[in-house]
Design a protein around this motif. Structure first.
Motif, PDB file in Angstrom:
ATOM      1  N   TYR A 196       0.864  -1.183   0.000  1.00 15.46           N
ATOM      2  CA  TYR A 196       0.000   0.000   0.000  1.00 15.46           C
ATOM      3  C   TYR A 196       0.897   1.229   0.000  1.00 15.46           C
ATOM      4  N   GLU A 197       0.532   2.197  -0.842  1.00 15.91           N
ATOM      5  CA  GLU A 197       1.239   3.476  -0.766  1.00 15.91           C
ATOM      6  C   GLU A 197       0.545   4.344   0.272  1.00 15.91           C
ATOM      7  N   CYS A 198       1.332   4.934   1.163  1.00 18.53           N
ATOM      8  CA  CYS A 198       0.815   5.806   2.215  1.00 18.53           C
ATOM      9  C   CYS A 198       0.765   7.240   1.695  1.00 18.53           C
ATOM     10  N   LEU A 199      -0.407   7.854   1.768  1.00 17.89           N
ATOM     11  CA  LEU A 199      -0.608   9.189   1.217  1.00 17.89           C
ATOM     12  C   LEU A 199      -1.153  10.119   2.291  1.00 17.89           C
ATOM     13  N   LEU A 200      -0.496  11.259   2.450  1.00 19.34           N
ATOM     14  CA  LEU A 200      -0.906  12.235   3.458  1.00 19.34           C
ATOM     15  C   LEU A 200      -2.177  12.948   3.025  1.00 19.34           C
ATOM     16  N   ARG A 201      -3.119  13.092   3.957  1.00 15.72           N
ATOM     17  CA  ARG A 201      -4.352  13.819   3.689  1.00 15.72           C
ATOM     18  C   ARG A 201      -4.591  14.826   4.809  1.00 15.72           C
ATOM     19  N   PRO A 202      -4.755  16.118   4.449  1.00 16.04           N
ATOM     20  CA  PRO A 202      -5.051  17.134   5.464  1.00 16.04           C
ATOM     21  C   PRO A 202      -6.421  16.880   6.092  1.00 16.04           C
ATOM     22  N   VAL A 203      -6.529  17.134   7.380  1.00 21.93           N
ATOM     23  CA  VAL A 203      -7.795  16.997   8.087  1.00 21.93           C
ATOM     24  C   VAL A 203      -8.208  18.372   8.585  1.00 21.93           C
ATOM     25  N   ALA A 204      -9.196  18.983   7.930  1.00 28.65           N
ATOM     26  CA  ALA A 204      -9.677  20.315   8.296  1.00 28.65           C
ATOM     27  C   ALA A 204     -11.190  20.251   8.460  1.00 28.65           C
TER      28      ALA A 204
END
Length: 322
Positions: free
Chosen positions: A106-114
């Motif tokens: 699995y590629e780990c992808l950063l996602r902003p949490v707003a």
């Protein structure tokens, strides 16, 4: 443990005092809103001093240029997000084309949490780069990916691809100690991790990247080159860097079942990679025909929306066939 060059940000307070350092003197400008703070910036710009002033607020660790500060004020919600580590990790499946579409990684992808807002990861990283916060953001992305991966309980043979910015790692032996500490702390096996040069990151210093790769490998981890064919002028770097994986840019994967130029490029990458013992991953798969062509010519792994989109929890793809 933080590298002193990682620029840990502080939120810009909505009211306070702006300190301006110019020509060896400091000036103080109280403000009670972001608008009033923006007005102070506009006033300083109109003064047109020969030497651009350096500015800071009470919460900031040091002075920065007026232009960078203006950008931070205009995007203060992004500064708050970065300072508050308001991120999550999403996981996109990578399958083994030569082993019945088994989930390989699995590629780990950063996602902003707003809260209540949708923020593009691209916008976040561009903002961080423009304000010199990209080193800190890159480190936090790596840390969160490792921590999130350790909690999933996936089989140990399933790997995790984690992005990194070469420009954020000045001295690999020193800068990566934080990453290795997190890996050890959360008891994830080093051989389960693959660190890849992020999308659009151009190679300007091959020797530096080679040093980073060497440091990762000495710690039992693997490395990957992303966007081969787009970010790199030639494939000669494969001989120099000896990555464990190469990810072929999606522009060469798109309609590869019918585009002869893309087919030639893919076959060339495969030929060179096999001679060097490097595994090839085709990214950006969006059609069954692309997947089947890549499988037929011997591409090892595949990734893309046809296989599975990034999601908060790892999923096992249910693939259609041509």
């Amino acid at each position: 443990m933080h590298c002193i060059d990682c620029g840990v940000p502080s939120p810009i307070e909505e009211s306070g005092t702006l300190t301006v350092k110019q020509a060896g003197e400091n000036g103080q400008y109280p403000y009670s809103s972001y608008k009033e703070l923006a007005d102070h910036i506009l006033m300083l710009q109109k003064e047109g001093a020969s030497e651009q002033p350096q500015v800071k607020t009470v919460s900031m660790n040091g002075f920065i240029s007026l232009s960078a500060f203006e950008l931070m004020v205009q995007n203060h919600e992004l500064v708050d997000l970065i300072a508050g580590n308001s991120f999550s990790t999403h996981f996109q499946p990578i399958i083994d084309l030569q082993d019945e579409n088994r989930v390989f990684a699995y590629e780990c992808l950063l996602r902003p949490v707003a809260a209540g807002k949708s923020i593009s990861p691209f916008r976040l990283f561009e903002f961080a780069r423009e304000t010199n916060l990209h080193n800190y953001l890159d480190q936090k992305a790596r840390e969160l990916s490792i921590v999130s991966s350790s909690r999933l309980g996936v089989p140990p043979e399933v790997k995790f691809f984690i992005n990194f910015l070469p420009s954020s790692i000045y001295n690999p032996e020193y800068c990566l100690q934080h990453t290795f500490h997190i890996v050890k702390k959360h008891k994830i096996s080093p051989d389960q991790l693959v660190f890849e040069v992020v999308e659009s990151q151009k190679i300007s210093d091959i020797e530096h990247l080679e040093s980073i790769f060497t440091t990762y490998k000495k710690s039992g981890m693997q490395v990957a080159l992303d966007d081969v064919g787009a970010g790199y002028s030639t494939l000669d770097v494969l001989q120099k860097l000896q990555p464990d994986f190469v990810k072929v840019d999606r522009s060469y994967v798109s309609f590869c079942d019918t585009n002869l130029e893309n087919q030639l490029f893919l076959r060339n990458v495969l030929e060179i990679s096999k001679k060097l013992g490097i595994k090839v991953l085709a990214e950006g798969i969006e059609r069954a025909e692309e997947l089947e062509f890549c499988r037929t010519i011997g591409v090892d792994y595949a990734q893309g929306y046809f296989i599975g989109k990034p999601s908060a929890e790892p999923v096992i793809p249910q693939l259609e066939t041509v």
